[in-house]
Design a protein around this motif. Structure first.
Motif, mmCIF file in Angstrom:
data_model
loop_
_atom_site.group_PDB
_atom_site.id
_atom_site.type_symbol
_atom_site.label_atom_id
_atom_site.label_comp_id
_atom_site.label_asym_id
_atom_site.label_seq_id
_atom_site.Cartn_x
_atom_site.Cartn_y
_atom_site.Cartn_z
ATOM 1 N N GLU A 181 0.868 -1.388 0.305
ATOM 2 C CA GLU A 181 0.029 0.027 0.013
ATOM 3 C C GLU A 181 1.014 1.285 -0.125
ATOM 4 O OE1 GLU A 181 -2.613 -0.212 3.184
ATOM 5 O OE2 GLU A 181 -3.819 -1.813 2.302
ATOM 6 N N HIS A 182 1.957 1.325 0.851
ATOM 7 C CA HIS A 182 2.915 2.425 0.962
ATOM 8 C C HIS A 182 3.368 2.513 -0.544
ATOM 9 C CE1 HIS A 182 3.414 1.630 5.361
ATOM 10 N NE2 HIS A 182 2.204 2.190 5.243
ATOM 11 N N ALA A 183 3.800 1.634 -1.197
ATOM 12 C CA ALA A 183 4.407 1.586 -2.553
ATOM 13 C C ALA A 183 3.403 2.301 -3.363
ATOM 14 C CB ALA A 183 4.592 0.089 -3.053
ATOM 15 N N ALA A 184 2.171 1.971 -3.360
ATOM 16 C CA ALA A 184 1.134 2.486 -4.361
ATOM 17 C C ALA A 184 0.988 3.949 -4.005
ATOM 18 C CB ALA A 184 -0.155 1.910 -4.063
ATOM 19 N N GLN A 185 0.844 4.418 -2.662
ATOM 20 C CA GLN A 185 0.888 5.857 -2.135
ATOM 21 C C GLN A 185 1.911 6.501 -2.692
ATOM 22 O OE1 GLN A 185 -0.307 4.993 1.547
ATOM 23 N NE2 GLN A 185 -2.521 5.035 1.232
ATOM 24 N N SER A 186 3.217 6.034 -2.744
ATOM 25 C CA SER A 186 4.454 6.688 -3.093
ATOM 26 C C SER A 186 4.391 6.829 -4.599
ATOM 27 C CB SER A 186 5.611 6.076 -2.488
ATOM 28 O OG SER A 186 5.773 4.939 -3.153
ATOM 29 N N LEU A 187 3.612 5.979 -5.135
ATOM 30 C CA LEU A 187 3.648 6.342 -6.668
ATOM 31 C C LEU A 187 2.553 7.066 -7.030
ATOM 32 C CD1 LEU A 187 4.439 2.525 -7.531
ATOM 33 C CD2 LEU A 187 5.801 4.651 -8.103
ATOM 34 N N GLY A 188 1.619 7.805 -6.093
ATOM 35 C CA GLY A 188 0.931 8.728 -6.288
ATOM 36 C C GLY A 188 -0.798 8.260 -6.235
ATOM 37 N N PHE A 195 -6.965 1.268 -2.245
ATOM 38 C CA PHE A 195 -7.918 0.354 -1.815
ATOM 39 C C PHE A 195 -8.180 -0.610 -2.821
ATOM 40 C CE2 PHE A 195 -12.192 -1.100 -1.035
ATOM 41 C CZ PHE A 195 -11.938 -2.084 -0.057
ATOM 42 N N ARG A 196 -8.770 0.129 -4.346
ATOM 43 C CA ARG A 196 -9.390 -0.468 -5.033
ATOM 44 C C ARG A 196 -8.738 -1.292 -6.151
ATOM 45 N NH1 ARG A 196 -10.654 -3.008 -8.134
ATOM 46 N NH2 ARG A 196 -12.132 -3.064 -10.001
ATOM 47 N N TYR A 197 -7.062 -0.964 -6.161
ATOM 48 C CA TYR A 197 -6.498 -1.793 -7.059
ATOM 49 C C TYR A 197 -5.345 -2.258 -6.327
ATOM 50 C CZ TYR A 197 -8.694 1.177 -10.469
ATOM 51 O OH TYR A 197 -9.755 1.606 -11.320
ATOM 52 N N LEU A 200 -7.997 -4.425 -2.282
ATOM 53 C CA LEU A 200 -9.008 -5.193 -2.498
ATOM 54 C C LEU A 200 -8.759 -6.487 -3.286
ATOM 55 C CD1 LEU A 200 -12.169 -5.001 -1.889
ATOM 56 C CD2 LEU A 200 -12.265 -4.041 -4.228
ATOM 57 N N PRO A 201 -8.087 -6.462 -4.266
ATOM 58 C CA PRO A 201 -7.722 -7.801 -4.813
ATOM 59 C C PRO A 201 -7.007 -8.643 -4.048
ATOM 60 C CG PRO A 201 -6.996 -5.959 -6.263
ATOM 61 C CD PRO A 201 -7.271 -5.144 -5.128
ATOM 62 N N LEU A 202 -6.079 -8.122 -3.116
ATOM 63 C CA LEU A 202 -5.250 -9.124 -2.396
ATOM 64 C C LEU A 202 -5.910 -9.701 -1.229
ATOM 65 C CD1 LEU A 202 -1.827 -7.210 -1.993
ATOM 66 C CD2 LEU A 202 -2.402 -9.272 -2.987
ATOM 67 N N ILE A 203 -7.172 -8.912 -0.760
ATOM 68 C CA ILE A 203 -7.860 -9.429 0.426
ATOM 69 C C ILE A 203 -9.124 -10.197 -0.130
ATOM 70 C CG2 ILE A 203 -7.019 -8.077 2.121
ATOM 71 C CD1 ILE A 203 -9.647 -6.399 2.090
ATOM 72 N N SER A 204 -9.482 -10.078 -1.625
ATOM 73 C CA SER A 204 -10.892 -10.818 -2.064
ATOM 74 C C SER A 204 -11.016 -12.212 -1.565
ATOM 75 C CB SER A 204 -10.908 -10.668 -3.458
ATOM 76 O OG SER A 204 -9.745 -11.405 -4.018
ATOM 77 N N PRO A 205 -9.859 -13.138 -1.329
ATOM 78 C CA PRO A 205 -10.420 -14.692 -0.788
ATOM 79 C C PRO A 205 -10.813 -14.303 0.640
ATOM 80 C CG PRO A 205 -8.251 -14.480 -1.763
ATOM 81 C CD PRO A 205 -8.566 -13.151 -1.575
#
Lengths: 283, 300
Positions: A181-188, A195-197, A200-205
């Protein structure tokens, strides 16, 4: 020399021990087999009986007939109760999953005072006996005029289902690397995009498992419904309970068989999703 | 304790950006938590507190009348005793059947264990009503079990296995056994097998290795399973209502009849409070010993 004798002795005792072990294992295996039989046989014996041609249930059934299935599908009291249960359970599943996933994120990621107390409150519906919840909510609903309403039952079941969603979703959230998540946020990415990308996919099971639990928690629930649903909003478990209390109505064999097949399908799909989830995270 | 709390967030997110966002983020989390918390407070915590209140207040006056009735009337005391005895019996049966099964599954290769575990999970996922129905069909007077026993010539007349204690114990143990097997199995899987080999190398017989090494290490699972089964058994309603006899009434049934036929809400509230307090005590023991996270998290 002395050493050699000793090793010889050890090896013989090991061998004799190995020889003695299989008997214990056979006894253990047979016992375990019988326990498994005790668990599964009653569930599976219902299915052939539901196709019985006899008026009374017997095993093995004397002949093949679909009379109990016909009875189920042609009688309004059975079909209406089934439809009512599905409507309630689907609504509960959607509500409990949305509310539960949101709360799980907060409980795992957030840090605020009173978190332990909140955790306790959230799991407590899982251990407080249903009869207590049932009469407590009944007392509240009588004052609020919510007895015998659709939304009254939905809300009560949602409260019972939320803990299942939270337990399943927090378990997957804890086993996942926050740095993604931190990586995604640091990429903007903003909070929602993260959450959406990513999340969510990682916790879908976990979400899927939680949703299934929530559906079942409502669909199988009898005691709360018994107090607050009323005769017109009768659910399938209520109809079954009536059928079992008066006389043992064989139509229940047909209903039960369909429910057993349904729960096996649910179990299989939950297992598939879990495997897929694991495969993704491994690869 | 406090140092941990201060240190932990600093260690996980040290970037200044996230620290600046910290407050807004915490507020966001509270918003996310709010619906669940409000739902639970309004529809679960408040009604139960209200129930406790109803049980001790009559016409604005504090009273212990309802509790006195529970203690003084023989019938109600008997129901409490029956409930406790049945819960202990069911826990014992589940332990005797579940421990060896969990042990057997834990000694298998994980793949075969998972296959056999399906047989534990199928009943676990099946509605209690369906399972109770199955047992009624099997155990009733003209039921499957009686007919087979008669045909085999083992008995001369049908056995009474329903509408008495036997029916209740068989049915309840069947429903609750998975709750014993799953946590016990999970703990047993986690036991390091090399410890057993080490014990054997040091001269322990298999029985000694089991009793002195494996058994103590498996106790957390046994405790988890037993307490869970016991808690769930205390509040059981469906199976005793359908398969129990007149003398096997449990507390949940008494509460139900007090409301639905006697319309005595305050007395039912007092009974519910007694059941709640006992349940919460067992729950607290569980929490102290094992932590609530273990209760529903693992096992399958």
């Amino acid at each position: 020399m002395a050493e050699r004798v000793e090793t010889l002795e050890v090896s013989t005792t090991v061998r004799s021990r190995r020889r003695s072990v299989p008997w214990a294992r056979i006894v253990l295996g047979v016992f375990s087999g019988l326990v498994l039989l005790y668990l599964v046989a009653p569930v599976l014996i219902v299915i052939p009986m539901s196709f019985s041609a006899a008026k009374y249930l017997s095993f093995p059934p004397p002949g093949f007939s679909l009379q109990w299935y016909e009875n189920f599908f042609s009688r309004a009291d059975w079909t209406q109760a089934t439809i009512q249960s599905i409507r309630v359970a689907v609504t509960v599943m959607v509500l409990a999953t949305v509310i539960g996933v949101a709360a799980s994120l907060a409980l795992v990621r957030g840090s605020f005072p009173g978190k332990e107390v909140i955790n306790l409150i959230i799991v407590s519906p899982l251990v407080v006996p249903s009869i207590i919840v049932a009469i407590a909510i009944y007392g509240l609903y009588v004052r609020l005029h919510l007895v015998q309403t659709f939304w009254g039952l939905v809300l009560a079941h949602t409260v019972l289902a939320i803990p299942y969603v939270i337990v399943n979703v927090t378990a997957t959230l804890r086993g996942f690397d926050v740095r993604l998540e931190h990586a995604a946020q640091s990429l903007g990415a903003n909070g929602w995009q993260t959450f959406r990308y990513v999340t969510l996919p990682l916790i879908s099971p976990g979400i899927f498992a939680g949703a299934v639990f929530a559906f079942i928690a409502s669909f199988d629930e009898l005691i709360v419904a018994l107090f607050i649903a009323g005769a017109r909003g009768r659910t399938l478990p209520m109809r079954m309970f009536e059928g079992l209390r008066m006389e043992i109505d064989p139509t229940i064999a047909a209903v039960s068989s369909m429910l057993i097949v349904f729960s096996i399908l649910v179990l299989a799909s939950a297992e598939l999703v879990r495997r897929r989830g694991r495969g993704e995270s491994a690869g | 304790m406090t140092t941990e709390k201060v240190l932990a967030p600093a260690a996980t997110r040290s970037s200044p950006v996230s620290r600046r966002l910290g407050f807004r983020r915490q507020l966001g989390y509270l918003v996310l938590l709010a619906p669940a918390l409000v739902a639970l407070l309004v529809l679960f915590v408040y009604p139960i507190l209200r129930l406790l209140f109803t049980s001790v207040v009559d016409d604005g006056q504090f009273t212990l009348e309802h509790y006195r009735r529970i203690v003084e009337v023989d019938l109600y005391l008997r129901v409490l005793r029956t409930t406790f005895v049945i819960a202990v019996q069911v826990t014992a049966i589940c332990l005797v059947l579940g421990y060896p099964l969990a042990y057997f599954l834990a000694t298998l290769r994980p793949r075969s264990a998972r296959l056999l575990m399906i047989l534990v999970l199928i009943p676990f996922w099946t509605s209690i009503l369906v399972r109770t129905y199955a047992w009624m069909v099997l155990l009733q007077r003209q039921g499957v079990v009686n007919r087979w026993l008669l045909e085999l010539g083992l008995i001369d007349e049908p056995l009474r296995m329903m509408y008495n204690r036997i029916g209740v114990l068989v049915g309840m143990s069947h429903v609750l056994l998975p709750f014993m097997v799953l946590p016990t199995y999970a703990v047993m899987r986690g036991i390091d097998r090399s410890l057993l080999r080490a014990a054997a190398n040091l001269g322990a017989s298999p029985v000694q290795a089991f009793l002195r090494v494996f058994l103590p290490l498996s106790l957390p699972g046994v405790a988890a399973g037993s307490l869970l089964v016991f808690i769930l058994a205390l509040g059981f309603f469906i199976t005793p209502a359908l398969m129990g006899g007149r003398t096997d009434m449990m507390i949940a049934q008494l509460i139900e009849t007090q409301i639905r036929t006697e319309l005595n809400f305050a007395f039912a509230a007092a009974l519910a409070t007694v059941l709640l307090v006992i349940t919460l005590i067992v729950f607290a023991v569980y929490n102290r010993l094992l932590g609530i996270e273990k209760m529903f998290g693992g096992g399958y």
